[in-house]
Enzyme design. Structure first.
Site, mmCIF file in Angstrom:
data_model
loop_
_atom_site.group_PDB
_atom_site.id
_atom_site.type_symbol
_atom_site.label_atom_id
_atom_site.label_comp_id
_atom_site.label_asym_id
_atom_site.label_seq_id
_atom_site.Cartn_x
_atom_site.Cartn_y
_atom_site.Cartn_z
ATOM 1 N N GLY A 111 34.981 42.406 42.443
ATOM 2 C CA GLY A 111 35.937 42.348 41.394
ATOM 3 C C GLY A 111 35.913 43.612 40.388
ATOM 4 N N GLY A 113 36.749 45.440 36.460
ATOM 5 C CA GLY A 113 37.437 45.080 35.175
ATOM 6 C C GLY A 113 37.350 46.546 34.302
ATOM 7 N N GLY A 116 34.009 48.749 34.842
ATOM 8 C CA GLY A 116 33.741 49.122 36.319
ATOM 9 C C GLY A 116 34.123 48.254 37.391
ATOM 10 N N VAL A 118 32.104 44.970 39.883
ATOM 11 C CA VAL A 118 30.790 43.973 40.313
ATOM 12 C C VAL A 118 31.043 44.006 41.821
ATOM 13 C CG1 VAL A 118 29.909 41.721 40.022
ATOM 14 C CG2 VAL A 118 31.173 42.920 38.119
ATOM 15 N N LYS A 133 26.641 44.744 38.704
ATOM 16 C CA LYS A 133 27.859 45.511 37.941
ATOM 17 C C LYS A 133 27.622 46.632 37.624
ATOM 18 C CE LYS A 133 29.817 44.232 33.271
ATOM 19 N NZ LYS A 133 29.815 43.269 32.192
ATOM 20 N N ASP A 223 33.047 36.747 23.452
ATOM 21 C CA ASP A 223 33.960 36.692 24.265
ATOM 22 C C ASP A 223 34.137 35.586 25.079
ATOM 23 O OD1 ASP A 223 36.246 38.090 25.120
ATOM 24 O OD2 ASP A 223 35.210 39.356 26.407
HETATM 25 O O1 3AM Z 1 37.539 39.402 39.731
HETATM 26 P P1 3AM Z 1 37.153 38.230 40.053
HETATM 27 O O2 3AM Z 1 37.604 37.248 39.051
HETATM 28 O O3 3AM Z 1 37.438 37.574 41.397
HETATM 29 O O4 3AM Z 1 33.714 36.686 39.630
HETATM 30 C C1 3AM Z 1 33.540 37.656 38.945
HETATM 31 C C2 3AM Z 1 34.727 38.506 38.769
HETATM 32 O O5 3AM Z 1 35.543 38.246 40.037
HETATM 33 C C3 3AM Z 1 32.506 38.714 39.659
HETATM 34 O O6 3AM Z 1 33.013 39.807 39.384
HETATM 35 C C4 3AM Z 1 34.418 39.795 39.197
HETATM 36 C C5 3AM Z 1 34.491 41.114 38.084
HETATM 37 O O7 3AM Z 1 34.088 40.325 36.637
HETATM 38 N N1 3AM Z 1 31.024 38.544 39.157
HETATM 39 C C6 3AM Z 1 30.626 38.929 37.911
HETATM 40 N N2 3AM Z 1 29.569 38.571 37.708
HETATM 41 C C7 3AM Z 1 29.053 37.748 38.940
HETATM 42 C C8 3AM Z 1 27.810 37.091 39.235
HETATM 43 N N3 3AM Z 1 26.847 37.301 38.487
HETATM 44 C C9 3AM Z 1 30.302 37.785 39.907
HETATM 45 N N4 3AM Z 1 30.230 37.074 40.983
HETATM 46 C C10 3AM Z 1 29.031 36.781 41.147
HETATM 47 N N5 3AM Z 1 27.864 36.556 40.346
#
Ligand code: 3AM
Length: 384
Positions: A111, A113, A116, A118, A133, A223
């Site tokens: 996904g 944000g 950047g 992840v 990330k 947050d």
């Molecule tokens: O965009 P979505 O909501 O589908 O679930 C988090 C999010 O997905 C995933 O990265 C996206 C953007 O934040 N994410 C972030 N950290 C994570 C982690 N530690 C992660 N997924 C799994 N493990």
């Protein structure tokens, strides 16, 4: 685990409905049925304001500069290139040397944000999945926010906080490697299925354990929202995304900068007043409302209007209070006290009967599986 919260004397507790209404029937419980369409995930206010606001108001130990980070902050009188170089030096001093591209393979985007993207990746030597990330460092102050996030995660290890594994500087990007949470965000789960009250209690308990730990170390997350709560298939729930967190100190026990995501921001933050760790409790209350109603109050309104509504209306209310148990209503009321002194602390809320009577963490496994299945089905439908 640390249990004492050292932010002044214990506040008077909000009056509780628990004793009067604890006997009421819980006739609202729904199966993990598919949820109706939800709004998109909300973005926090401009992350740079976290740094700017704190630098002007609370000194280097507030937002963007945990105590463990050292001084590192550059003076505004310096030429821009020198300031940039200092920030990069500070970042280099916290990341690991070396080339992560050979260590982590099979990257797959999860996904995106404002920061950047992840990715899920394989740590071939350890034989396990990780999440990476990748933060772009183009924006002014993005290095400080990245350092803030790395140090906050690295120095605050707890079963209810996503585990920091490593970080690297790769070209113009910062790679933050953390444990992979196979259930995704609570936001994604709520988009797909309803939660029963017992499951909401379990999610709240795990978030509160993470918050109690952070607050006992004078860290404010700033947050808290469903999009920053990660879930595991085993039922684990962990706080994530520490880019906006603030480290308080004995000399500086309050923050001033307006930081957070509008619908989840506590009234004292919206009013621009000094605030402490209990802003996270308000945000957890709003996250509780998200779990009950499927979305946060005012989430579909423009930002300026959200602030007006929070100021004018006071604590947001459940749409159909009688559909929910007295315990749940009382728990939300204890979190959503407009007066910070009457709002319960994380430690106090961990004793609340709504939290202590929640289901075991393992009850979340079926829920996360249902949510994953619903997401797969949507993806399948979108491809047809
Ligand atoms: O965009 P979505 O909501 O589908 O679930 C988090 C999010 O997905 C995933 O990265 C996206 C953007 O934040 N994410 C972030 N950290 C994570 C982690 N530690 C992660 N997924 C799994 N493990």
């Amino acid at each position: 685990m640390e249990t004492s919260v050292s932010f002044g004397s214990a506040p008077p507790l909000a009056p509780s409905l628990v004793e009067e209404e604890a006997e009421e029937e819980q006739d609202h419980i729904k199966p993990p049925a598919a949820a109706p369409p939800r709004p998109q995930q909300a973005e926090p206010l401009d992350r740079r304001s976290a740094i700017q606001g704190a630098a002007g108001a609370a000194g280097p130990e507030a937002a963007g500069a945990p105590a463990a980070a050292g001084t590192g902050s550059s003076s505004p009188g310096q030429p821009a290139e020198m300031r940039e170089e200092q920030r990069l030096m500070r970042l280099r001093s916290v990341v690991s040397p070396g080339e992560p591209r050979s260590k982590y393979t099979a990257l797959e985007e999860l996904g995106r944000g404002g920061f950047g993207a992840v990715y899920r990746a394989l740590d071939a030597s350890a034989g396990k999945q990780v999440a990476i990330k990748k933060m772009t460092l183009e924006e002014e102050d993005s290095e400080e926010l990245a350092v803030n996030e790395i140090l906050a995660m690295r120095d605050n290890r707890n079963p209810n906080i996503v585990v920091y594994l490593d970080s690297y500087l790769v070209d113009e990007q910062l790679w933050l490697v953390m444990e992979f949470m196979d259930g995704g965000t609570l936001f994604d789960v709520l988009r797909a299925v309803y939660l029963e009250e017992g499951q909401i209690g379990t999610v709240c308990r795990q978030c509160l354990l993470g918050l109690q730990f952070l607050h006992s170390r004078r860290v404010i997350h700033r947050d808290i929202k469903s999009g920053n709560v990660l879930m595991g298939m085993d039922g684990s729930v962990k706080l994530a995304d520490f880019g906006l967190c603030a480290q308080l100190s004995p000399e500086c026990s309050r923050c001033h900068s307006s930081v957070g995501t509008p619908s989840w921001m506590a009234p004292e933050v919206v009013r621009g007043e000094a605030y402490g760790p209990k802003v996270d409790i308000w945000s957890l209350g709003i996250t509780g409302l998200e779990m009950v109603e499927g979305e946060a109050p005012y989430q579909r309104e423009p930002k300026f209007r959200v602030f007006e509504l929070i100021e004018r209306n006071g604590p947001p209310k459940l749409q159909n209070p009688r559909h929910h148990s007295a315990l749940l209503r009382d728990f939300l009321r204890c979190c959503l006290q407009a007066d910070e002194d009457r709002r319960w602390s994380a430690q106090e809320l961990l004793q609340h009967p709504f939290v202590t009577s929640g289901q075991p963490a393992s009850s979340l496994t079926a829920l996360v599986i249902s949510a994953k299945q619903a997401q797969e089905d949507w993806r399948g439908e979108a491809c047809v």
